[in-house]
Enzyme design. Structure first.
Site, PDB file in Angstrom:
ATOM      1  N   LYS A   1       0.810  -1.178   0.000  1.00 34.75           N
ATOM      2  CA  LYS A   1       0.000   0.000   0.000  1.00 34.75           C
ATOM      3  C   LYS A   1       0.860   1.250   0.000  1.00 34.75           C
ATOM      4  CE  LYS A   1      -3.499  -2.220   2.826  1.00 34.75           C
ATOM      5  NZ  LYS A   1      -4.069  -2.285   4.164  1.00 34.75           N
TER       6      LYS A   1
ATOM      7  N   ASP B   1      14.456  -0.526   2.059  1.00 36.85           N
ATOM      8  CA  ASP B   1      15.078  -0.696   3.369  1.00 36.85           C
ATOM      9  C   ASP B   1      15.983  -1.927   3.304  1.00 36.85           C
ATOM     10  OD1 ASP B   1      15.730  -0.799   6.061  1.00 36.85           O
ATOM     11  OD2 ASP B   1      13.683  -0.759   6.792  1.00 36.85           O
TER      12      ASP B   1
ATOM     13  N   LYS C   1      16.945   3.785   2.189  1.00 36.55           N
ATOM     14  CA  LYS C   1      17.626   3.625   3.469  1.00 36.55           C
ATOM     15  C   LYS C   1      18.764   2.610   3.296  1.00 36.55           C
ATOM     16  CE  LYS C   1      14.901   3.152   7.072  1.00 36.55           C
ATOM     17  NZ  LYS C   1      14.068   2.527   8.131  1.00 36.55           N
TER      18      LYS C   1
END
Length: 182
Positions: A42, A102, A130
């Site tokens: 989402k 990530d 990240k």
């Protein structure tokens, strides 16, 4: 919700300006290619919505939904497809749109899966990157902002399905997610 943040990292205006720059680069790179833009649900829906409104070439859209976090702040390492693509991707140039890279586990899995299914090419556009959280070697081709190894929310990024609707991105106070994980 803003009281749950340590600090705001990127304002709505900063995000909007960077998204417009990324869309310009994508429009140039994919000129005459008619890419299939695939949003990873989402979290990527806000970024994707803003991004495609600034892409000035023909594109087609689709969505895929995965899960690897649940209500945790760390990836489980297991990627599950919750909603698959509806459009064929054989011999298509695919642009995967993600909220944040990530660990890289989800995007690595998705990229490899799309290539195995016959995509001609797969590139990644991520609103946030990240790199200090990376477990696998995968990097976005288009990146909005490099971010610290902290838990971020806003602009599609969530914690337990909350905070996605913030128009900016901030660092969530550890006390918020530690009280749930205690």
């Amino acid at each position: 919700m803003k009281d749950d943040l340590e600090q705001v990292l990127f304002s709505a205006d900063e995000i909007a300006a960077r998204v417009k720059q990324i869309a310009g680069q994508i429009s140039t790179d994919y000129r005459d290619m008619n890419p299939l833009v695939v949003g990873v649900l989402k979290g990527a829906f806000l970024f994707m919505s803003d991004l495609i409104r600034h892409i000035d070439i023909p594109i087609e859209l689709d969505f895929i939904a995965t899960s690897s976090y649940g209500a945790s702040t760390k990836s489980s390492g297991i990627v599950r497809i919750l909603k698959d693509l509806e459009r064929p991707i054989e011999n298509r140039d695919v642009l995967l749109v993600e909220d944040i890279v990530d660990s890289g586990l989800t995007l690595s899995y998705l990229r490899d899966s799309l290539l195995r299914r016959g995509a001609r090419s797969v590139k990644i556009a991520a609103a946030f990157d990240k790199p200090t959280g990376r477990i696998v070697s995968i990097y976005p081709d288009y990146s909005g902002f490099e971010v610290p190894n902290r838990f971020l929310v806003g602009y599609g990024l969530d914690y337990a399905e909350k905070y996605r609707n913030l128009p900016f991105v901030g660092i969530l106070k550890a006390a918020i997610y530690n009280k749930v994980n205690d």
